[in-house]
Write an enzyme that holds these catalytic residues in place. Structure first.
Site, PDB file in Angstrom:
ATOM      1  N   TRP A  91      43.059  35.587  48.476  1.00 38.86           N
ATOM      2  CA  TRP A  91      43.376  36.979  47.607  1.00 38.86           C
ATOM      3  C   TRP A  91      44.505  37.450  48.265  1.00 38.86           C
ATOM      4  O   TRP A  91      45.398  37.870  47.600  1.00 38.86           O
ATOM      5  CB  TRP A  91      42.249  37.579  47.595  1.00 38.86           C
ATOM      6  CG  TRP A  91      41.411  37.164  46.658  1.00 38.86           C
ATOM      7  CD1 TRP A  91      39.936  37.026  46.956  1.00 38.86           C
ATOM      8  CD2 TRP A  91      41.452  36.893  45.273  1.00 38.86           C
ATOM      9  NE1 TRP A  91      39.326  36.347  45.705  1.00 38.86           N
ATOM     10  CE2 TRP A  91      40.199  36.310  44.711  1.00 38.86           C
ATOM     11  CE3 TRP A  91      42.403  36.816  44.295  1.00 38.86           C
ATOM     12  CZ2 TRP A  91      39.909  35.885  43.475  1.00 38.86           C
ATOM     13  CZ3 TRP A  91      42.210  36.444  43.094  1.00 38.86           C
ATOM     14  CH2 TRP A  91      41.056  35.816  42.509  1.00 38.86           C
ATOM     15  N   ASP A 159      42.627  46.071  49.771  1.00 37.50           N
ATOM     16  CA  ASP A 159      41.726  45.388  48.775  1.00 37.50           C
ATOM     17  C   ASP A 159      40.580  45.600  48.980  1.00 37.50           C
ATOM     18  O   ASP A 159      40.022  44.767  49.704  1.00 37.50           O
ATOM     19  CB  ASP A 159      42.441  44.098  48.500  1.00 37.50           C
ATOM     20  CG  ASP A 159      41.734  43.293  47.290  1.00 37.50           C
ATOM     21  OD1 ASP A 159      40.519  43.962  46.791  1.00 37.50           O
ATOM     22  OD2 ASP A 159      42.107  42.009  47.234  1.00 37.50           O
ATOM     23  N   LYS A 183      32.624  43.007  40.901  1.00 37.81           N
ATOM     24  CA  LYS A 183      32.023  42.561  41.857  1.00 37.81           C
ATOM     25  C   LYS A 183      30.746  43.504  42.329  1.00 37.81           C
ATOM     26  O   LYS A 183      29.705  42.934  42.318  1.00 37.81           O
ATOM     27  CB  LYS A 183      32.935  42.064  42.976  1.00 37.81           C
ATOM     28  CG  LYS A 183      33.969  41.354  42.518  1.00 37.81           C
ATOM     29  CD  LYS A 183      34.273  40.114  43.458  1.00 37.81           C
ATOM     30  CE  LYS A 183      35.256  38.840  43.011  1.00 37.81           C
ATOM     31  NZ  LYS A 183      36.686  39.522  42.864  1.00 37.81           N
TER      32      LYS A 183
HETATM   33  C1  LIG Z   1      37.912  38.796  42.942  1.00 37.68           C
HETATM   34  C2  LIG Z   1      39.028  39.360  43.684  1.00 37.68           C
HETATM   35  C3  LIG Z   1      40.317  39.668  43.329  1.00 37.68           C
HETATM   36  C4  LIG Z   1      40.905  39.367  42.131  1.00 37.68           C
HETATM   37  O1  LIG Z   1      40.411  40.113  41.046  1.00 37.68           O
HETATM   38  P1  LIG Z   1      40.717  40.211  39.254  1.00 37.68           P
HETATM   39  O2  LIG Z   1      40.148  41.319  39.170  1.00 37.68           O
HETATM   40  O3  LIG Z   1      40.165  39.006  38.834  1.00 37.68           O
HETATM   41  O4  LIG Z   1      42.329  40.427  39.587  1.00 37.68           O
HETATM   42  C5  LIG Z   1      41.323  40.192  44.217  1.00 37.68           C
HETATM   43  N1  LIG Z   1      40.813  40.659  45.462  1.00 37.68           N
HETATM   44  C6  LIG Z   1      39.587  40.058  45.826  1.00 37.68           C
HETATM   45  C7  LIG Z   1      39.389  40.567  47.448  1.00 37.68           C
HETATM   46  C8  LIG Z   1      38.623  39.607  45.180  1.00 37.68           C
HETATM   47  O5  LIG Z   1      37.153  39.326  45.668  1.00 37.68           O
END
Ligand SMILES: *Cc1c(COP(=O)(O)O)cnc(C)c1O
Length: 349
Positions: A91, A159, A183
């Protein structure tokens, strides 16, 4: 997983929200029902993060966490300027690629040499960087930052998609935090962005399309265009549930216990299981990543797990292996069932 009471509440909202005679799927995003949902979600979120409305703005946006990989540099990085990145997995790697459209994406620390099996210890920050991008929990590789590095006066961009409100993190140290809700926080389709107002007001670029401009979002109190109304309604309910659990500190304790249960079961059988993340302090509490010493037994492992009612244990397609994602709403009892299965699989019974 979402908590059962949240699913029930969401079902109620679909039938009728706040005695309005309307479904949450029908209300106007400018109407009083949504206004209340939006306000509740925002207040609960900031309270759980230990932040305040006066210093921080909250946006509920579409586009996923991935849009933030582009939107952050679009707002804070120009040609000739540089931002620092901590390259700890898939990511952050994508965030680096996106930032390169706007300016220099400098890697201040990386564990790519060792296939992202750890959090890098050797980090060189650029004191003139516009910001430092850090992924608090590496969902695919199964690592997390147990503490945030000191970036001096350079703002952190976090993030937090896969451990948002899952453990105590000092969010006040960040200029901006974003997380896709799917998540740990709610359904797919809504991304939470929490940003320091003064950082946006002083530093954000003005030459950005309105729909992508944080300045413009602040100007419209987070409601420039139609937000993902239903997603925010579910997030509001998840936050209410989280408060009822005793807040982040209480949930963190449970998450730590859940992860420890699984890591201990895996470590009890080193001849069968391998944990790629060696340093225990770097191991994620949300995504327990592991492999079988004999990968040819993987199909049998997954089939046996399925027979016990356990699904989704396959590792991310980019790294293979196995992974147990045990987000906030995943119950401790579920981890006990998996730990028990790990022991039995290892003993061949
Ligand atoms: C799943 C994830 C993403 C991507 O998320 P989207 O909503 O599908 O764009 C980005 N960063 C992390 C840490 C993730 O686990």
């Amino acid at each position: 997983m979402l908590p059962e009471p949240v699913l029930e509440g969401a079902a109620e909202d679909i039938r009728e929200v706040f005695n309005s005679g309307m479904s949450v799927l029908e209300v106007s995003h400018r109407g009083p029902e949504y206004e209340k949902i939006h306000r509740q979600a925002r207040e609960r979120l900031l309270k759980l993060m230990g932040l305040s409305e006066t210093t921080h703005a909250v946006f509920f946006l579409g586009g996923g966490a991935s849009l933030q990989f582009a939107q952050v540099p679009m707002n804070f990085l120009s040609a000739g300027q540089s931002a620092d990145f901590l390259h700890t997995g898939e990511w952050p790697g994508r965030a680096i690629e996106e930032a390169r459209f706007f300016g220099t994406a400098r890697v201040a620390g990386s564990s790519s040499d060792t296939r992202f099996d750890r959090i890098p210890r050797s980090i060189q920050f650029d004191p003139s960087a516009r910001y430092v991008h850090l992924c608090t929990n590496n969902t695919i590789e199964g690592t997390h930052w147990s503490t945030l590095p000191d970036t001096g006066s350079v703002p952190l961009v976090l993030d937090a998609s896969s451990d948002f409100l899952g453990r105590s993190i000092d969010y006040s140290r960040a200029g901006l935090v974003f997380a896709g809700a799917q998540k740990n926080l709610g359904p797919a389709g809504v991304t939470v962005v929490v940003a320091r107002r003064d950082w946006i007001e002083k530093e954000a670029r003005k030459d950005v399309p309105a729909i992508l401009s944080y300045r413009n979002l602040i100007k419209h109190d987070g409601l420039y265009n139609t937000p993902p109304v239903f997603g925010v309604a579910v997030v509001a309910r998840v936050l209410e549930w989280l408060e009822g659990q005793g807040g982040v500190a209480a949930v963190q304790e449970r998450n730590r216990r859940k992860a420890e249960l699984l890591y201990a079961a895996l470590e009890a059988h080193p001849e069968v299981f391998e944990i790629p993340v060696i340093q225990t302090g770097d191991r994620s509490w949300m995504n327990v990543v592991f492999r079988l010493k004999d990968p040819s037994r993987e199909a049998a492992f997954l089939k046996g797990a399925q027979a016990q009612g356990m699904d989704g244990l396959k590792g991310h397609r980019s790294v293979g292996g196995l992974r147990a994602s045990i987000y906030n709403a995943f119950p401790e009892a579920g981890c006990r069932v998996l730990a028990d299965y790990l022991h039995r699989f290892a003993r061949g019974v």
